[in-house]
Write a protein that holds these residues in place. Structure first.
Motif, PDB file in Angstrom:
ATOM      1  N   PHE A 280       0.831  -1.209   0.000  1.00 34.14           N
ATOM      2  CA  PHE A 280       0.000   0.000   0.000  1.00 34.14           C
ATOM      3  C   PHE A 280       0.863   1.256   0.000  1.00 34.14           C
ATOM      4  N   MET A 281       1.977   1.235   0.720  1.00 33.53           N
ATOM      5  CA  MET A 281       2.816   2.435   0.759  1.00 33.53           C
ATOM      6  C   MET A 281       3.426   2.735  -0.609  1.00 33.53           C
ATOM      7  N   GLU A 282       3.770   1.704  -1.357  1.00 35.54           N
ATOM      8  CA  GLU A 282       4.282   1.919  -2.715  1.00 35.54           C
ATOM      9  C   GLU A 282       3.190   2.524  -3.602  1.00 35.54           C
ATOM     10  N   PHE A 283       1.969   2.006  -3.456  1.00 32.77           N
ATOM     11  CA  PHE A 283       0.839   2.545  -4.221  1.00 32.77           C
ATOM     12  C   PHE A 283       0.556   3.986  -3.801  1.00 32.77           C
ATOM     13  N   ALA A 284       0.545   4.245  -2.499  1.00 38.23           N
ATOM     14  CA  ALA A 284       0.239   5.585  -1.997  1.00 38.23           C
ATOM     15  C   ALA A 284       1.271   6.602  -2.475  1.00 38.23           C
ATOM     16  N   GLU A 285       2.534   6.215  -2.469  1.00 42.30           N
ATOM     17  CA  GLU A 285       3.559   7.145  -2.948  1.00 42.30           C
ATOM     18  C   GLU A 285       3.348   7.474  -4.421  1.00 42.30           C
ATOM     19  N   LYS A 286       3.012   6.472  -5.202  1.00 46.06           N
ATOM     20  CA  LYS A 286       2.743   6.699  -6.627  1.00 46.06           C
ATOM     21  C   LYS A 286       1.585   7.676  -6.813  1.00 46.06           C
ATOM     22  N   VAL A 287       0.487   7.453  -6.085  1.00 43.50           N
ATOM     23  CA  VAL A 287      -0.683   8.325  -6.201  1.00 43.50           C
ATOM     24  C   VAL A 287      -0.336   9.750  -5.787  1.00 43.50           C
ATOM     25  N   LEU A 288       0.366   9.899  -4.680  1.00 39.49           N
ATOM     26  CA  LEU A 288       0.689  11.228  -4.180  1.00 39.49           C
ATOM     27  C   LEU A 288       1.641  11.961  -5.117  1.00 39.49           C
ATOM     28  N   ARG A 289       2.647  11.271  -5.612  1.00 36.03           N
ATOM     29  CA  ARG A 289       3.604  11.939  -6.508  1.00 36.03           C
ATOM     30  C   ARG A 289       2.933  12.351  -7.818  1.00 36.03           C
ATOM     31  N   GLU A 290       2.016  11.548  -8.308  1.00 40.72           N
ATOM     32  CA  GLU A 290       1.302  11.916  -9.528  1.00 40.72           C
ATOM     33  C   GLU A 290       0.359  13.095  -9.287  1.00 40.72           C
ATOM     34  N   ALA A 291      -0.048  13.292  -8.028  1.00 36.45           N
ATOM     35  CA  ALA A 291      -0.922  14.425  -7.685  1.00 36.45           C
ATOM     36  C   ALA A 291      -0.132  15.655  -7.261  1.00 36.45           C
ATOM     37  N   GLU A 292       1.200  15.586  -7.325  1.00 32.52           N
ATOM     38  CA  GLU A 292       2.016  16.719  -6.863  1.00 32.52           C
ATOM     39  C   GLU A 292       1.645  18.042  -7.533  1.00 32.52           C
ATOM     40  N   PRO A 293       1.397  18.098  -8.848  1.00 31.92           N
ATOM     41  CA  PRO A 293       0.991  19.386  -9.435  1.00 31.92           C
ATOM     42  C   PRO A 293      -0.261  19.975  -8.790  1.00 31.92           C
ATOM     43  N   ALA A 294      -1.220  19.115  -8.442  1.00 33.73           N
ATOM     44  CA  ALA A 294      -2.438  19.611  -7.784  1.00 33.73           C
ATOM     45  C   ALA A 294      -2.120  20.156  -6.400  1.00 33.73           C
ATOM     46  N   PHE A 295      -1.272  19.434  -5.640  1.00 30.36           N
ATOM     47  CA  PHE A 295      -0.898  19.896  -4.307  1.00 30.36           C
ATOM     48  C   PHE A 295      -0.136  21.220  -4.364  1.00 30.36           C
ATOM     49  N   GLN A 296       0.621  21.436  -5.412  1.00 30.00           N
ATOM     50  CA  GLN A 296       1.452  22.628  -5.501  1.00 30.00           C
ATOM     51  C   GLN A 296       0.789  23.769  -6.247  1.00 30.00           C
ATOM     52  N   GLY A 297      -0.460  23.573  -6.663  1.00 25.28           N
ATOM     53  CA  GLY A 297      -1.219  24.673  -7.236  1.00 25.28           C
ATOM     54  C   GLY A 297      -0.973  24.914  -8.700  1.00 25.28           C
ATOM     55  N   ALA A 298      -0.584  23.889  -9.439  1.00 28.60           N
ATOM     56  CA  ALA A 298      -0.313  24.052 -10.867  1.00 28.60           C
ATOM     57  C   ALA A 298      -1.555  23.855 -11.725  1.00 28.60           C
ATOM     58  N   LEU A 299      -2.712  23.587 -11.104  1.00 27.41           N
ATOM     59  CA  LEU A 299      -3.934  23.318 -11.863  1.00 27.41           C
ATOM     60  C   LEU A 299      -4.995  24.359 -11.554  1.00 27.41           C
ATOM     61  N   ALA A 300      -4.600  25.616 -11.484  1.00 30.80           N
ATOM     62  CA  ALA A 300      -5.508  26.674 -11.034  1.00 30.80           C
ATOM     63  C   ALA A 300      -6.625  26.934 -12.021  1.00 30.80           C
ATOM     64  N   ASN A 301      -7.814  27.295 -11.476  1.00 30.74           N
ATOM     65  CA  ASN A 301      -8.853  27.889 -12.298  1.00 30.74           C
ATOM     66  C   ASN A 301      -8.346  29.260 -12.751  1.00 30.74           C
ATOM     67  N   ALA A 302      -8.638  29.617 -13.953  1.00 29.99           N
ATOM     68  CA  ALA A 302      -8.134  30.895 -14.466  1.00 29.99           C
ATOM     69  C   ALA A 302      -8.773  32.061 -13.730  1.00 29.99           C
ATOM     70  N   VAL A 303      -7.987  33.114 -13.514  1.00 29.31           N
ATOM     71  CA  VAL A 303      -8.483  34.353 -12.912  1.00 29.31           C
ATOM     72  C   VAL A 303      -8.258  35.445 -13.946  1.00 29.31           C
ATOM     73  N   ASP A 304      -9.328  36.086 -14.406  1.00 26.22           N
ATOM     74  CA  ASP A 304      -9.154  37.048 -15.490  1.00 26.22           C
ATOM     75  C   ASP A 304      -8.459  38.314 -15.001  1.00 26.22           C
ATOM     76  N   THR A 305      -7.803  39.012 -15.938  1.00 26.36           N
ATOM     77  CA  THR A 305      -6.971  40.167 -15.608  1.00 26.36           C
ATOM     78  C   THR A 305      -7.781  41.264 -14.947  1.00 26.36           C
ATOM     79  N   LYS A 306      -8.995  41.493 -15.392  1.00 24.72           N
ATOM     80  CA  LYS A 306      -9.833  42.549 -14.821  1.00 24.72           C
ATOM     81  C   LYS A 306     -10.124  42.279 -13.364  1.00 24.72           C
ATOM     82  N   THR A 307     -10.491  41.021 -13.040  1.00 26.22           N
ATOM     83  CA  THR A 307     -10.800  40.674 -11.659  1.00 26.22           C
ATOM     84  C   THR A 307      -9.581  40.855 -10.762  1.00 26.22           C
TER      85      THR A 307
END
Length: 314
Positions: A280-307
């Motif tokens: 399970f720990m090997e599986f969990a590490e794989k899942v977490l590392r693949e989700a690293e962009p989400a944890f680090q905020g690389a998948l943001a909803n766009a915020v328009d320039t005016k707002t």
């Protein structure tokens, strides 16, 4: 003559939990039984020993002199039993059985639940039980086998890996952002507070870009913060993997996300060689590392320039 073999372990365990909790009802909640069951166990244990173990006082159950002597012995016995169980479990090389994993609710819901089918297909003999809680369960007492923790200082008794930090940012609904002028009238807005404090302005909200907006309420659970933000109650400082995954919320400014705490994958040293724990720990590490962009905020909803231009504040 009464010997140790005549004592009931459930009664002894209940006694120790009441000693820690200070009340019958709190102990019953912790053990998952009715409070009358705990009362009967304590009465039975006192009858067997011929001694009062607690002083029943208005503020709760306080250990008597006899109780003080007994509680140390019971705790030591519990530690030895847990140690023996871990050592025996640690010799298990079979990919069968259960693995209990503790992690925060949003991590379970958003990161692991969509991927557990992969583990179930890969290891059909292993059953996973997730304790979705922000409370710290004690692995040394077998309350869990594996912990996914966000913590800069995990217990030294556990072994595992520091993976990476997660990041957080300010989120709100577009309607809430449109209705508030955070520069001219910040006091009319709210931060949905995650801190139990009387302070209205703290450094973290300034770092997030809205230091003039006061804290409001107290909602320690990130899922509740997200729900409150979705209802346009206020701004929420959320982990990016939570805020960015919600289609109703957008980031409230173009500031870079704030670094929060580290994510750790941990178990007890006696369990790390157990086949199912290792799997399970090997599986969990794989899942977490693949989700690293989400944890680090690389998948943001766009915020328009005016707002962003309207909302920027010092």
């Amino acid at each position: 003559m009464l010997g140790a073999r005549d004592l009931d372990w459930e009664e002894l365990k209940s006694f120790a939990v009441v000693a820690d909790a200070g009340s019958i009802r709190r102990a019953a909640r912790e053990l998952g039984v009715h409070h009358s069951t705990i009362s009967r166990r304590i009465d039975s244990l006192e009858y067997s020993l011929g001694a009062k173990l607690f002083l029943r006082q208005p503020e709760g159950y306080v250990l008597s002199a006899a109780g003080e002597e007994l509680v140390g012995v019971v705790r030591e016995c519990g530690i030895r039993l847990n140690n023996a169980e871990r050592l025996i479990t640690g010799q298990d090389r079979d990919l069968n059985g259960t693995v209990t994993v503790t992690m925060a609710g949003p991590v379970a819901e958003l990161i692991f639940a969509p991927r557990l089918v992969e583990f179930a297909d890969l290891h059909p003999g292993i059953e996973v039980r997730i304790a979705a809680t922000t409370q710290i369960l004690d692995i040394s007492r077998r309350e869990a086998d594996v912990a996914i923790r966000v913590d800069n200082n995990p217990p030294q008794s556990l072994v595992g890996k520091r993976l990476f930090p997660y990041y957080e940012a300010a989120y709100a609904t577009r309607d809430y952002l449109d209705r508030h002028d955070f520069e001219a009238a910040p006091e009319a807005a709210r931060w949905i507070s995650w801190k139990d404090t009387q302070e209205k302005f703290i450094d973290r909200t300034r770092e997030a870009g809205f230091g003039k907006v006061p804290l409001w309420g107290y909602f320690p659970d990130p899922s509740v913060q997200r729900a409150a933000a979705r209802s346009s109650l206020g701004l929420a400082l959320l982990p990016c993997f939570i805020g960015d995954s919600d289609p109703v919320l957008i980031r409230a400014s173009d500031r870079k996300p704030l670094k929060a705490r580290d994510i750790w994958l941990l178990t007890h040293s006696d369990l790390r060689r157990t086949a199912r724990i290792r799997a399970f720990m090997e599986f969990a590490e794989k899942v977490l590392r693949e989700a690293e962009p989400a944890f680090q905020g690389a998948l943001a909803n766009a915020v328009d320039t005016k707002t962003v231009a309207q909302l920027r504040t010092s």
